[in-house]
Design an enzyme around this catalytic site. Structure first.
Site, short mmCIF file in Angstrom:
data_model
loop_
_atom_site.label_atom_id
_atom_site.label_comp_id
_atom_site.label_asym_id
_atom_site.label_seq_id
_atom_site.Cartn_x
_atom_site.Cartn_y
_atom_site.Cartn_z
N ARG A 58 36.98 3.09 -7.28
CA ARG A 58 36.55 4.44 -6.89
C ARG A 58 36.58 4.53 -5.38
O ARG A 58 36.12 3.64 -4.69
CB ARG A 58 35.13 4.73 -7.40
N HIS A 61 35.88 7.40 -0.43
CA HIS A 61 35.33 8.75 -0.33
C HIS A 61 34.49 8.96 0.92
O HIS A 61 33.76 8.07 1.34
CB HIS A 61 34.44 9.04 -1.54
N LYS A 71 24.73 7.00 3.35
CA LYS A 71 24.47 6.51 1.99
C LYS A 71 23.90 5.11 2.05
O LYS A 71 24.24 4.32 2.95
CB LYS A 71 25.77 6.43 1.19
N HIS A 118 33.84 5.29 1.81
CA HIS A 118 33.28 4.23 0.97
C HIS A 118 34.01 4.17 -0.36
O HIS A 118 34.41 5.20 -0.93
CB HIS A 118 31.79 4.50 0.70
N TYR A 131 23.09 4.94 -5.66
CA TYR A 131 23.24 5.56 -4.34
C TYR A 131 21.99 6.33 -3.96
O TYR A 131 21.41 7.04 -4.80
CB TYR A 131 24.37 6.61 -4.34
N ASP A 165 41.57 10.59 -6.76
CA ASP A 165 41.64 9.51 -5.77
C ASP A 165 43.08 9.13 -5.47
O ASP A 165 43.43 8.80 -4.33
CB ASP A 165 40.84 8.30 -6.24
C1 LIG Z 1 29.75 12.28 -6.18
C2 LIG Z 1 29.34 13.40 -7.14
C3 LIG Z 1 30.18 13.80 -8.15
N1 LIG Z 1 29.81 14.80 -9.01
C4 LIG Z 1 30.71 15.16 -10.10
C5 LIG Z 1 32.11 15.56 -9.68
C6 LIG Z 1 32.96 15.08 -10.83
O1 LIG Z 1 32.97 16.05 -11.87
C7 LIG Z 1 32.21 13.87 -11.37
C8 LIG Z 1 32.81 12.54 -10.90
O2 LIG Z 1 32.91 12.60 -9.50
P1 LIG Z 1 33.76 11.52 -8.71
O3 LIG Z 1 35.02 11.26 -9.42
O4 LIG Z 1 33.87 12.00 -7.28
O5 LIG Z 1 32.81 10.24 -8.79
P2 LIG Z 1 32.92 8.91 -7.95
O6 LIG Z 1 34.35 8.55 -7.81
O7 LIG Z 1 32.04 7.91 -8.54
O8 LIG Z 1 32.35 9.38 -6.54
C9 LIG Z 1 31.60 8.49 -5.78
O9 LIG Z 1 32.48 7.48 -5.29
C10 LIG Z 1 31.88 6.53 -4.44
C11 LIG Z 1 32.96 5.59 -3.97
C12 LIG Z 1 31.04 7.12 -3.38
O10 LIG Z 1 30.93 6.62 -2.27
C13 LIG Z 1 30.19 8.28 -3.80
O11 LIG Z 1 29.63 8.93 -2.66
C14 LIG Z 1 30.95 9.24 -4.63
O12 LIG Z 1 31.94 9.89 -3.85
O13 LIG Z 1 30.86 14.00 -10.92
C15 LIG Z 1 28.62 15.44 -8.85
O14 LIG Z 1 28.27 16.38 -9.62
N2 LIG Z 1 27.75 15.05 -7.87
C16 LIG Z 1 28.08 14.04 -7.01
O15 LIG Z 1 27.27 13.69 -6.10
#
Ligand SMILES: Cc1cn([C@H]2C[C@H](O)[C@@H](COP(=O)(O)OP(=O)(O)O[C@H]3O[C@@H](C)C(=O)[C@@H](O)[C@H]3O)O2)c(=O)[nH]c1=O
Length: 180
Positions: A58, A61, A71, A118, A131, A165
């Site tokens: 992941r 970001h 964070k 990150h 987090y 990503d």
């Molecule tokens: C990060 C986040 C995502 N979401 C939603 C958006 C999407 O539909 C679903 C999954 O999101 P993502 O694919 O972005 O999830 P993910 O890839 O796990 O995102 C996370 O990655 C790591 C590396 C970080 O550092 C975090 O800050 C965050 O960006 O969740 C939220 O509702 N709130 C949040 O805070």
């Protein structure tokens, strides 16, 4: 709770004291006074978790202004290879990364200031990341750089990466809104 330098200014490896006895352990992963003493943020309006299966990557970001986030991240189940990349223009370490082994056994955390991207790879069969963030998530402000564009030696073969990503810009083409 010990704060170790990471080679990237403002980013700390946080090593909590593990109190072990016959029953198991007690670990304090956040202490307001310890953060305040170091001039670090103490207001974390958002907490969230993700669970990933082995081989998932992941990131990398960074949430953009006006919703930019500091964070504090940890791995509460399993093991991850955790990575930060400095995206602050003018920083002596711009574009450089640091990596950490965060595990449910070592309890270590990474404090990540605004302007660092990150990401992580799930090394164990499953891995749960926790987090704390200093700003609430705002859809449309999620940015970052492509996971394989920053010279990171990821310890996984054939990583499982989300479509979003995979479509992030490479570091070399990233136009940063952050300054050191
Ligand atoms: C990060 C986040 C995502 N979401 C939603 C958006 C999407 O539909 C679903 C999954 O999101 P993502 O694919 O972005 O999830 P993910 O890839 O796990 O995102 C996370 O990655 C790591 C590396 C970080 O550092 C975090 O800050 C965050 O960006 O969740 C939220 O509702 N709130 C949040 O805070």
């Amino acid at each position: 709770m010990e704060f170790r330098e990471t080679g990237i200014a403002g980013c700390h490896l946080v090593v909590p004291t593990v109190h072990a006895d016959d029953r198991g352990v007690l670990v304090k992963t956040y202490l307001e006074s310890a953060f305040a003493d170091r001039g670090l943020p103490t207001h974390f309006p958002e907490q969230f978790y993700s669970r990933s299966r082995q081989g998932v990557v992941r990131g990398l970001h960074v949430q953009l202004p006006p919703a930019a986030q500091d964070k504090l991240v940890c791995c509460i189940a399993g093991e991850v290879f955790d990575v930060v990349v400095d995206l602050r223009a003018g920083s002596p370490t711009y574009g450089r990364h640091a990596s950490f082994s965060l595990t449910a056994e070592n309890w270590q955390l990474v404090y990540i200031p605004v302007g660092l991207a990150h990401g992580f790879a799930a090394v164990s069969e499953q891995a749960t990341m926790g987090y704390l963030a200093t700003a609430e998530y705002a859809p449309g402000t999620d940015g970052g750089i492509r996971w394989d564009s920053a010279g990171v030696d990821w310890p996984v073969e054939a990583p499982l990466v989300s479509a979003r990503d995979a479509g992030l810009p490479p570091l070399a083409e990233y136009r940063t809104p952050f300054t050191a």
